[in-house]
Design a protein around this motif. Sequence first.
Motif, mmCIF file in Angstrom:
data_model
loop_
_atom_site.group_PDB
_atom_site.id
_atom_site.type_symbol
_atom_site.label_atom_id
_atom_site.label_comp_id
_atom_site.label_asym_id
_atom_site.label_seq_id
_atom_site.Cartn_x
_atom_site.Cartn_y
_atom_site.Cartn_z
ATOM 1 N N TYR A 250 0.751 -1.335 0.025
ATOM 2 C CA TYR A 250 -0.101 0.070 0.009
ATOM 3 C C TYR A 250 0.764 1.362 0.131
ATOM 4 O O TYR A 250 0.269 2.501 0.002
ATOM 5 C CB TYR A 250 -1.058 -0.198 1.262
ATOM 6 N N HIS B 23 1.830 6.990 0.832
ATOM 7 C CA HIS B 23 0.742 6.077 0.197
ATOM 8 C C HIS B 23 0.890 6.110 -1.228
ATOM 9 O O HIS B 23 1.144 6.960 -1.972
ATOM 10 C CB HIS B 23 -0.692 6.532 0.746
ATOM 11 N N GLN B 24 0.403 5.022 -1.883
ATOM 12 C CA GLN B 24 0.589 4.712 -3.178
ATOM 13 C C GLN B 24 -0.001 5.653 -3.874
ATOM 14 O O GLN B 24 0.233 6.159 -5.233
ATOM 15 C CB GLN B 24 0.608 3.163 -3.573
ATOM 16 N N SER B 25 -1.353 6.288 -3.317
ATOM 17 C CA SER B 25 -2.213 7.267 -4.075
ATOM 18 C C SER B 25 -1.758 8.455 -4.196
ATOM 19 O O SER B 25 -2.115 9.326 -5.048
ATOM 20 C CB SER B 25 -3.537 7.079 -3.431
ATOM 21 N N ASN C 114 3.620 13.192 1.053
ATOM 22 C CA ASN C 114 2.935 13.309 -0.347
ATOM 23 C C ASN C 114 4.255 13.742 -1.380
ATOM 24 O O ASN C 114 4.923 14.912 -0.912
ATOM 25 C CB ASN C 114 1.890 14.459 -0.252
#
Length: 431
Positions: free
Chosen positions: A337, A351-353, A390
């Motif tokens: 993840y 996070h991968q998103s 991020n």
Amino acid sequence: MAGTERQNSRLDGGKVAAASAQPPRKPLQVMHISKREEQDRLRKEAEQARAAADAAVQRAAQLEQAALAAEGGQSVAPSPPAPPKGPQTSFTPSRDPDDDDLAGMTMADLLGGSDTGRLLNNSPSDPATAASRSVDDFDFDEDAFLAALDANEPVGTTGEVVTGTVIGMESDGVYVDIGGKAPGFMPKSECGLGVITNLKERFPKGLEVEVLVTREQNADGMVTISCRALALRKSWDKVKQLAKDGKVVQVKITGFNRGGVTCDLEGLRGFIPRSQLQEGENHESLVGKTLGVAFLEVNSETRKLVLSEKRAATAARFSELEVGQLVEGQVASIKPYGLFIDLGGVSGLLHQSVITGGSLRSLREVFGQGDTVRALITELDPGRGRIGLNTALLEGQPGELLVDKDTVMAEATDRANRARNVLRQQEQSAG
């Protein structure tokens, strides 16, 4: 056979002769029971009861006259008791003809004409006075009545914080005036945290103190109060707030046991497990030293205060971070993840998103194990130890990290300023 019949005939004849020879029995007579003695006894008891009733009426009239005199009213001459009736010449249980005159009368009617009736009905002796008297005749003052209620209202309920003045002292405690009809008593053991050797110096007369009521008033109106309980309550409230804010506090180690070391914090006894010490293998040597610790568990109901020296390092690092800050670290681990980035004592999750705005097929397509990563902090939760990172916000266009990662990382400082404006706009939209 004939001889037998003759023998039976002789026997029957003998029985008849014997029966006729006995004297004849007298007929049963009904015993006559005279009621003379019973009538005399009942008549005597009736006379005694009548005399006692007359004496009671006279005594009641005397008491009523004395009561009126004590109230300042004028005495009223009691009505003379009715003369006792003379002894009856006869007494029979049959119906009395005078009963017809009493039919339909109540007990109040029977007593209304006597002093006894006046007392039972609670009515004044003079009918004119009874008609003219009102509540005001009793000098009733509503303000005085309410003031009396306030003066006698119990002061101090369990758990209430009150302020009072020291008025006295004994060897086993201190008396404090808290406004009740009796002073509050504070046992020596409840005079404060720790050991108090001299009560007179600690609580001189006239000193104003704030105390906690631990037991409501007894039959004498005295309540039990405590400075120690109030101090403990305030200490727990302060420690809870420190834990909520994720603060690091300094404590002095006061003792040790097999599982860890003990310390003092705001008058409370704290415990640091060996696993939460930087030097857990030699924890005996920590006694007397001061350590920076963070909070693991704070529970005032169970009186559990568990601290951690290791977490203090994390908390101290958190105090240096803020949302929108550009940080640099190395990839510590890769999960399905996202990536965990070591930021020097704490780890942040990328996070991968939010790695890139482009289409990411694999996490290793951008960063690998041990790679240096520069990212923006978008989430910070000291209480749970979470840091959200991020890198997509550093891209000039979506997917730039996939084709020119080095340029994005090199220009991260300038790009971070632009990204912070984006974050502020997002916060304002969310607000």
